[in-house]
Design an enzyme around this catalytic site. Structure first.
Site, PDB file in Angstrom:
ATOM      1  CG  HIS A   1      40.296 -19.263-113.707  1.00  0.00           C
ATOM      2  ND1 HIS A   1      41.053 -19.771-114.779  1.00  0.00           N
ATOM      3  CD2 HIS A   1      38.784 -18.474-113.155  1.00  0.00           C
ATOM      4  CE1 HIS A   1      38.637 -20.299-114.884  1.00  0.00           C
ATOM      5  NE2 HIS A   1      38.722 -19.408-114.260  1.00  0.00           N
TER       6      HIS A   1
ATOM      7  CG  ASP B   1      38.451 -24.168-102.150  1.00  0.00           C
ATOM      8  OD1 ASP B   1      38.445 -25.681-101.420  1.00  0.00           O
ATOM      9  OD2 ASP B   1      38.144 -23.764-101.327  1.00  0.00           O
TER      10      ASP B   1
ATOM     11  CD  GLU C   1      38.513 -25.472 -98.130  1.00  0.00           C
ATOM     12  OE1 GLU C   1      37.490 -24.679 -98.319  1.00  0.00           O
ATOM     13  OE2 GLU C   1      39.522 -25.694 -98.347  1.00  0.00           O
TER      14      GLU C   1
HETATM   15  P1  FAD Z   1      46.900 -18.236-114.523  1.00  0.00           P
HETATM   16  O1  FAD Z   1      46.002 -16.992-114.193  1.00  0.00           O
HETATM   17  O2  FAD Z   1      46.629 -18.105-116.278  1.00  0.00           O
HETATM   18  O3  FAD Z   1      48.051 -18.182-113.798  1.00  0.00           O
HETATM   19  C1  FAD Z   1      48.974 -17.545-112.530  1.00  0.00           C
HETATM   20  C2  FAD Z   1      49.862 -16.643-112.842  1.00  0.00           C
HETATM   21  O4  FAD Z   1      50.861 -18.160-112.889  1.00  0.00           O
HETATM   22  C3  FAD Z   1      50.866 -15.913-114.094  1.00  0.00           C
HETATM   23  O5  FAD Z   1      52.140 -14.632-113.715  1.00  0.00           O
HETATM   24  C4  FAD Z   1      50.856 -16.756-115.461  1.00  0.00           C
HETATM   25  O6  FAD Z   1      51.803 -16.443-115.923  1.00  0.00           O
HETATM   26  C5  FAD Z   1      52.093 -17.752-113.754  1.00  0.00           C
HETATM   27  N1  FAD Z   1      51.848 -19.026-115.459  1.00  0.00           N
HETATM   28  C6  FAD Z   1      50.394 -19.802-115.337  1.00  0.00           C
HETATM   29  N2  FAD Z   1      50.635 -20.711-115.984  1.00  0.00           N
HETATM   30  C7  FAD Z   1      52.525 -21.170-116.132  1.00  0.00           C
HETATM   31  C8  FAD Z   1      53.364 -21.707-116.374  1.00  0.00           C
HETATM   32  N3  FAD Z   1      52.669 -22.461-116.598  1.00  0.00           N
HETATM   33  N4  FAD Z   1      54.542 -21.515-115.947  1.00  0.00           N
HETATM   34  C9  FAD Z   1      54.756 -20.769-114.890  1.00  0.00           C
HETATM   35  N5  FAD Z   1      53.701 -20.335-115.126  1.00  0.00           N
HETATM   36  C10 FAD Z   1      52.808 -19.594-115.368  1.00  0.00           C
HETATM   37  N6  FAD Z   1      43.602 -21.073-105.182  1.00  0.00           N
HETATM   38  C11 FAD Z   1      44.148 -22.104-104.034  1.00  0.00           C
HETATM   39  O7  FAD Z   1      45.238 -22.355-103.773  1.00  0.00           O
HETATM   40  N7  FAD Z   1      43.167 -22.641-104.053  1.00  0.00           N
HETATM   41  C12 FAD Z   1      41.906 -22.576-104.255  1.00  0.00           C
HETATM   42  O8  FAD Z   1      40.588 -23.402-103.295  1.00  0.00           O
HETATM   43  C13 FAD Z   1      41.882 -21.658-105.066  1.00  0.00           C
HETATM   44  N8  FAD Z   1      40.059 -21.580-105.648  1.00  0.00           N
HETATM   45  C14 FAD Z   1      39.936 -20.548-106.860  1.00  0.00           C
HETATM   46  C15 FAD Z   1      38.708 -20.417-107.283  1.00  0.00           C
HETATM   47  C16 FAD Z   1      38.575 -19.987-108.287  1.00  0.00           C
HETATM   48  C17 FAD Z   1      37.281 -19.589-108.496  1.00  0.00           C
HETATM   49  C18 FAD Z   1      39.339 -18.682-108.719  1.00  0.00           C
HETATM   50  C19 FAD Z   1      39.305 -18.768-109.847  1.00  0.00           C
HETATM   51  C20 FAD Z   1      40.497 -19.609-108.394  1.00  0.00           C
HETATM   52  C21 FAD Z   1      41.374 -19.935-107.427  1.00  0.00           C
HETATM   53  N9  FAD Z   1      42.461 -20.064-106.721  1.00  0.00           N
HETATM   54  C22 FAD Z   1      42.591 -21.205-105.803  1.00  0.00           C
HETATM   55  C23 FAD Z   1      43.387 -19.478-107.372  1.00  0.00           C
HETATM   56  C24 FAD Z   1      44.288 -19.907-108.539  1.00  0.00           C
HETATM   57  O9  FAD Z   1      45.408 -20.727-107.971  1.00  0.00           O
HETATM   58  C25 FAD Z   1      44.987 -18.515-109.222  1.00  0.00           C
HETATM   59  O10 FAD Z   1      43.654 -18.097-110.446  1.00  0.00           O
HETATM   60  C26 FAD Z   1      45.870 -19.479-110.131  1.00  0.00           C
HETATM   61  O11 FAD Z   1      46.576 -18.363-110.866  1.00  0.00           O
HETATM   62  C27 FAD Z   1      45.777 -20.133-111.428  1.00  0.00           C
HETATM   63  O12 FAD Z   1      44.819 -19.835-112.234  1.00  0.00           O
HETATM   64  P2  FAD Z   1      45.733 -20.731-113.943  1.00  0.00           P
HETATM   65  O13 FAD Z   1      46.103 -21.375-114.137  1.00  0.00           O
HETATM   66  O14 FAD Z   1      44.031 -19.899-114.443  1.00  0.00           O
HETATM   67  O15 FAD Z   1      46.983 -19.512-113.852  1.00  0.00           O
END
Ligand code: FAD
Length: 544
Positions: free
Chosen positions: A120, A181, A292
């Site tokens: 994400h 969120d 918020e």
């Molecule tokens: P990924 O996108 O897969 O990874 C993000 C980063 O972290 C990459 O660099 C990856 O290599 C690294 N990573 C992933 N897993 C690990 C691990 N286990 N150990 C070490 N590094 C790792 N963020 C907020 O703070 N507040 C919000 O309200 C919020 N709302 C969101 C709503 C939506 C619809 C979306 C799409 C995103 C939102 N986000 C929010 C952002 C979210 O925190 C980031 O997208 C974050 O990257 C988490 O997504 P993911 O778990 O899919 O991680």
């Protein structure tokens, strides 16, 4: 640091010379802009060498070399990048073995490794061009353990989704304290950033609510860390953008969960009054549980954006309120309660609302189960998916703006740069710096109160100009340029930069410590290359 690599090489000279060549070649990045043709999926000789090398590892899980495009995009949907392999780990030792082997390849190898949570991220941060993507979701599942006691907590896999943690902990009447969120994000993904939502003013971000982590470093070491044990690694990884290790387990703080929430929205047309009320609420002892807000620019139909789920029982007067072209600011609040506390909570809410100066006819109130409130964005996701509007480009921009700059920022951005907010929500709410631990890697403005301002736009590829990706990216650039020229002191959240100079400026005085930690825990810059902070070069520290 180099000794073990050299010894290893002496023993395996011929094989490793060949592998070096292969990995060097495979490290050539495969970043492709959307719109260009996808690269061929035919397997090249180089790919085959990488495959046979990876397959030589003895794992509980396995590597997948097909279907690589599954991980080549992210939610931002603006870049594609194809890895050489996907690791589907079944155990922590699978991840450790992979990283150890890549580390032992030494500095001349270009092979990189990225953990992928749910993909994400917005600008390819979870990509590993030509390298190995670790599918962290493979680690989720039966291992979630809830500890009920004076200080309750849950032990979870780094690939676990927050929604699953909520479902499981609610069975014990418990829930995490601090949220995002949207809950279909992974623990490792949000802890690598911060994890911010309307509870953060009180509990701090999610990275302030973790007791312990298990990390696989860029050297392949498995390390348990906490405030008391390997504290530097613990703080480095929190908000560390995946640079120092892969989070394989996390111990998350829990609290008793309420059954219901009162969910409230009210409108303001004066920005100063809106922020005065928000700041009053985030600094008060007795206050709401979630605070918020969002901005509505030039809209006449009201509150019908993707986050709205208020039902028809809302006061008629409020639902008929019209903006008449004014920019409006919507305060969003919740108060937790259990059904036997209804009278008391009604009184508390009434008393708190009496201190605020919103437009009286615009008070929206609803009561929903706690789970429904926390998982609210998923409802919108389902609607957007059904219309094919979820997998569009998302040129999101998330900024942390110091309190002293928020009025200048609002005047220019909401009054001049933006002419409409129909491309997606614009969130705005204050956070208390005292709830953030400055030993972590995350960077925030240097004031006691700062605002999260999130421009959550969706671009429609075939749309006219105001909805086009090009227009939205240009708008983001104008906002960033304004912050620079006006000296706002802004920091990006979920930051994206393409040069090390920009990263240095982002970290400011924290850069030296960040780079120092990198040389400690991932000296060959193997991890999370998609963040584009460090090159896979050795000794990269010479670049600092
Ligand atoms: P990924 O996108 O897969 O990874 C993000 C980063 O972290 C990459 O660099 C990856 O290599 C690294 N990573 C992933 N897993 C690990 C691990 N286990 N150990 C070490 N590094 C790792 N963020 C907020 O703070 N507040 C919000 O309200 C919020 N709302 C969101 C709503 C939506 C619809 C979306 C799409 C995103 C939102 N986000 C929010 C952002 C979210 O925190 C980031 O997208 C974050 O990257 C988490 O997504 P993911 O778990 O899919 O991680």
């Amino acid at each position: 640091m180099r000794t073990p690599t050299i010894c290893f090489l002496r023993q395996n000279n011929t094989i490793f010379l060949r592998i070096f060549m292969v990995l060097f070649l495979s490290g050539i990045t495969a970043n492709i802009n959307l719109g260009s043709n996808l690269p061929s999926t035919a397997t090249s000789a180089t790919d085959l060498d990488v495959q046979s090398w990876l397959n030589s590892l003895s794992l509980d899980g396995h590597f997948s070399f097909h279907d690589l495009h599954r991980v080549s995009k992210d939610f931002g949907n603006q870049h594609q990048s194809v890895p050489s392999a996907i690791l589907q780990p079944k155990s922590v030792s699978d991840i450790a073995a992979t990283l150890k082997h890549v580390f032992q390849m030494g500095p001349s190898s270009k092979l990189k490794v990225a953990a992928r949570g749910h993909g994400h991220s917005l600008r390819g941060q979870s990509h590993a061009p030509g390298g190995v993507v670790v599918d962290m979701k493979s680690l989720q599942g039966p291992e979630m353990r809830i500890h009920i006691g004076k200080v309750p907590y849950v032990d979870v896999s780094g690939g676990e989704l927050w929604i699953n943690i909520l479902h499981e902990s609610l069975k014990y009447g418990l829930a995490p304290k601090s949220w995002t969120d949207y809950l279909h994000l992974t623990v490792g993904g949000t802890l690598s950033n911060a994890g911010i939502s309307g509870q953060a003013f009180r509990h701090g971000p999610q990275i302030s609510n973790v007791h312990q982590l298990e990390i696989v470093t860029g050297k392949g070491d498995v390390v348990t860390c906490s405030e008391k044990q390997n504290a530097d690694l613990f703080h480095a990884v929190l908000g560390g953008l995946g640079q120092f290790g892969i989070i394989t387990r996390a111990r998350i703080a829990l609290e008793p969960a309420p059954k219901m929430v009162k969910w409230i929205r009210a409108l303001y047309s004066d920005f100063s009054i809106f922020t005065k009320d928000q700041e009053l609420l985030v600094s008060a002892e007795k206050t709401f549980d979630y605070i918020e807000g969002f901005v509505i620019i030039n809209r006449t139909g009201l509150l019908n954006n993707w986050r709205s789920s208020f039902n028809p029982q809302d006061p008629l007067q409020a639902s008929q309120f019209r903006s008449d072209g004014r920019t409006l600011f919507c305060l969003e609040l919740t108060k937790n309660f259990n059904p036997d506390e209804t009278n008391t909570v009604n009184q508390e809410v009434k008393s708190l609302l009496s201190r605020l100066s919103y437009i009286p006819s615009t008070l929206f109130m609803s009561e929903v189960p706690y789970l429904e409130f926390l998982d609210r964005v998923h409802v919108s996701e389902m609607k957007l998916r059904s219309k094919g509007l979820w997998e569009v480009p998302h040129p999101w921009l998330n900024l942390l703006i110091p309190r002293t700059g928020i009025h200048d920022f609002a005047k220019e951005v909401f009054g001049n740069i933006l002419t409409d907010s129909s491309n997606g929500p614009i969130l705005i709410y204050p956070l208390n710096k005292s709830k953030w631990d400055n030993r972590t890697s995350v960077v925030t403005p240097g004031e006691d109160v700062f605002y999260l301002v999130a421009f959550l736009s969706s671009a429609l590829p075939s749309s006219s100009r105001p909805d086009s990706l090009e227009h939205l990216l240009d708008q983001n650039k104008r906002i960033l340029d304004f912050c620079t020229t006006a000296g706002i002191g802004m920091k990006q959240y979920l930051p994206h930069y393409t040069t090390q100079e920009e990263w240095r400026a982002h970290f400011g005085p924290q850069w030296e410590a960040f780079a120092q930690r990198k040389s400690m825990y991932d000296p060959f810059a193997i991890l999370a290359p998609g963040q584009r902070i460090f090159q896979r070069e050795y000794p990269y520290a010479m670049l600092t």
